[in-house]
Motif scaffolding. Sequence first.
Motif, PDB file in Angstrom:
ATOM      1  N   HIS A  97      10.549  12.994  -9.817  1.00 11.70           N
ATOM      2  CA  HIS A  97       9.802  13.958 -10.697  1.00 11.70           C
ATOM      3  C   HIS A  97       8.303  14.127 -10.359  1.00 11.70           C
ATOM      4  O   HIS A  97       7.829  15.147 -10.037  1.00 11.70           O
ATOM      5  CB  HIS A  97       9.929  13.510 -12.291  1.00 11.70           C
ATOM      6  N   GLN A  98       7.788  12.710  -9.941  1.00 10.94           N
ATOM      7  CA  GLN A  98       6.463  12.671  -9.559  1.00 10.94           C
ATOM      8  C   GLN A  98       6.179  13.386  -8.276  1.00 10.94           C
ATOM      9  O   GLN A  98       5.090  14.085  -7.924  1.00 10.94           O
ATOM     10  CB  GLN A  98       5.791  11.213  -9.684  1.00 10.94           C
ATOM     11  N   GLY A 105       1.286  14.817 -11.163  1.00 10.89           N
ATOM     12  CA  GLY A 105       1.069  13.770 -12.178  1.00 10.89           C
ATOM     13  C   GLY A 105       0.750  12.457 -11.919  1.00 10.89           C
ATOM     14  O   GLY A 105       0.456  12.327 -10.556  1.00 10.89           O
ATOM     15  N   SER A 106       0.593  11.515 -12.610  1.00 10.75           N
ATOM     16  CA  SER A 106       0.167  10.237 -12.382  1.00 10.75           C
ATOM     17  C   SER A 106       1.349   9.186 -12.470  1.00 10.75           C
ATOM     18  O   SER A 106       1.880   9.261 -13.532  1.00 10.75           O
ATOM     19  CB  SER A 106      -1.180   9.897 -12.989  1.00 10.75           C
ATOM     20  N   LEU A 107       1.203   8.113 -11.713  1.00  8.33           N
ATOM     21  CA  LEU A 107       2.198   6.938 -12.158  1.00  8.33           C
ATOM     22  C   LEU A 107       1.353   5.617 -12.009  1.00  8.33           C
ATOM     23  O   LEU A 107       0.252   5.466 -11.305  1.00  8.33           O
ATOM     24  CB  LEU A 107       3.147   6.788 -10.883  1.00  8.33           C
ATOM     25  N   TRP A 109       5.185   7.555 -15.904  1.00  8.02           N
ATOM     26  CA  TRP A 109       4.462   8.710 -15.302  1.00  8.02           C
ATOM     27  C   TRP A 109       3.976   9.903 -16.481  1.00  8.02           C
ATOM     28  O   TRP A 109       4.678   9.998 -17.626  1.00  8.02           O
ATOM     29  CB  TRP A 109       5.820   9.380 -14.824  1.00  8.02           C
ATOM     30  N   SER A 110       2.895  10.029 -16.121  1.00  8.03           N
ATOM     31  CA  SER A 110       2.429  11.247 -17.080  1.00  8.03           C
ATOM     32  C   SER A 110       1.964  12.538 -16.122  1.00  8.03           C
ATOM     33  O   SER A 110       1.663  12.447 -14.941  1.00  8.03           O
ATOM     34  CB  SER A 110       0.974  10.594 -17.414  1.00  8.03           C
ATOM     35  N   TRP A 111       2.212  13.538 -17.216  1.00  6.79           N
ATOM     36  CA  TRP A 111       2.102  14.884 -16.404  1.00  6.79           C
ATOM     37  C   TRP A 111       1.739  15.955 -17.237  1.00  6.79           C
ATOM     38  O   TRP A 111       2.218  15.964 -18.646  1.00  6.79           O
ATOM     39  CB  TRP A 111       3.630  15.109 -15.706  1.00  6.79           C
ATOM     40  N   LEU A 163      11.898   8.910 -12.501  1.00  4.13           N
ATOM     41  CA  LEU A 163      10.416   9.311 -12.550  1.00  4.13           C
ATOM     42  C   LEU A 163       9.837   9.432 -11.171  1.00  4.13           C
ATOM     43  O   LEU A 163       8.842  10.364 -10.939  1.00  4.13           O
ATOM     44  CB  LEU A 163       9.511   8.149 -13.377  1.00  4.13           C
TER      45      LEU A 163
END
Length: 413
Positions: free
Chosen positions: A374-375, A380-382, A408-410, A371
Amino acid sequence: MGDDQASSNGNILPWLTIVGLGEDGLTGLGDEAKRCIASASVVFGGARHLELAAPVIAGQCHQWLSPFERSVEAVVALRGTPVVVLASGDPFFFGVGVTLARQIARSEMRVLPAPSSFSLAASRLGWALQDTVIVSLHGRPLDLILPHLHPGSRILALTSDVRGPCQLAELLAASGFGQSRLTVLEALGGAQERVTSHIAAEFSLTGLNPLNICAVEVVAEMGARILPLASGLNDGLFEHDGQITKREVRALTLSALAPRRGELLWDVGAGSGSIGIEWMLCDPAMHAIAIEGSADRAARIKRNAANFGVPGLTVVHGTAPEALAGLPSPDAIFVGGGGSEEGVMAAAIAALKTGGRLVANAVTTQMEAVLLQHQARLGGSLIRIDIARASPVGAMTGWRPAMPVTQWSWVKP
């Protein structure tokens, strides 16, 4: 078919008339509806509808075929010919009009509805229809009523046949709602109309008319299985083997997934299916596919889906990324178990629609590393989720921390 397609057919004038019939048959129809039936070259309908309208039918009669799609094809093939389709009540309220409108442009049809069975039932009971839960169980699993069983709620449920009311009463009793009042309304609007009221746990009515609708005034007993409207349902409501996104993390995960009406979610490494199930509970229009590599867990997800009243949850038994191939494109993806496996995240990112949301949770250092990579590359946000629960420490109480979760949000640009 939309308006543009209608134009490409040369602005065909309305040739199809859908007429809603009640149990009172021709008596309840206006003059226009009777004229349309009498002047139609072909009339489609169920055996009961064709019999009710028989005195004014002059054209050919066609009873619905099985599967129903064959009859839809037959109607479409008569484009340009005066055709009447007979339907029950309101054709666009869980009716045949909805199916036909997928194939025939609005400009090519006119609709003459009658009151729906829901409207007739509400009028007999004196219920405000806008404050009543409406559920169609006609040809669909009874489990669909489960999310609506809240104390004090009023539900109108359309059933399939003579067995429907008894089966519904049994389901209510088995779920802890046996003291609910179940009113059966049969053959509404016709000469055989009958309205009877019962306590669900004591239901014993026989000789039912197959055309019936059930009204439920929900009463919950102690221990009844009530499904709250909030995200993050109690873990104990789910059947699981420990492989479950815990309720607090699940609530934050659903928030990050940001469900929107009618969207499709992939739940990759679904475990107990809790994320996909809660996604579908947000709205009846939601869709979800649970991908799970364990056969036992895949079977468990299906049981959970039925018990939560979302039997439409699709379960794919297979391991990602191979199991993702060929699935319909998702609006959102949740990656839980197995996300650190080679190719899973790449396949999920590639499959996600533009503007779609991806949320991935990590409890292992290996998945967390994935994660973080990828971030760093995509943005995106962690967030890090640390939860502690109070538990006994000898004669006193202390805090026991759960395993921290990195999320992780994307959003795909």
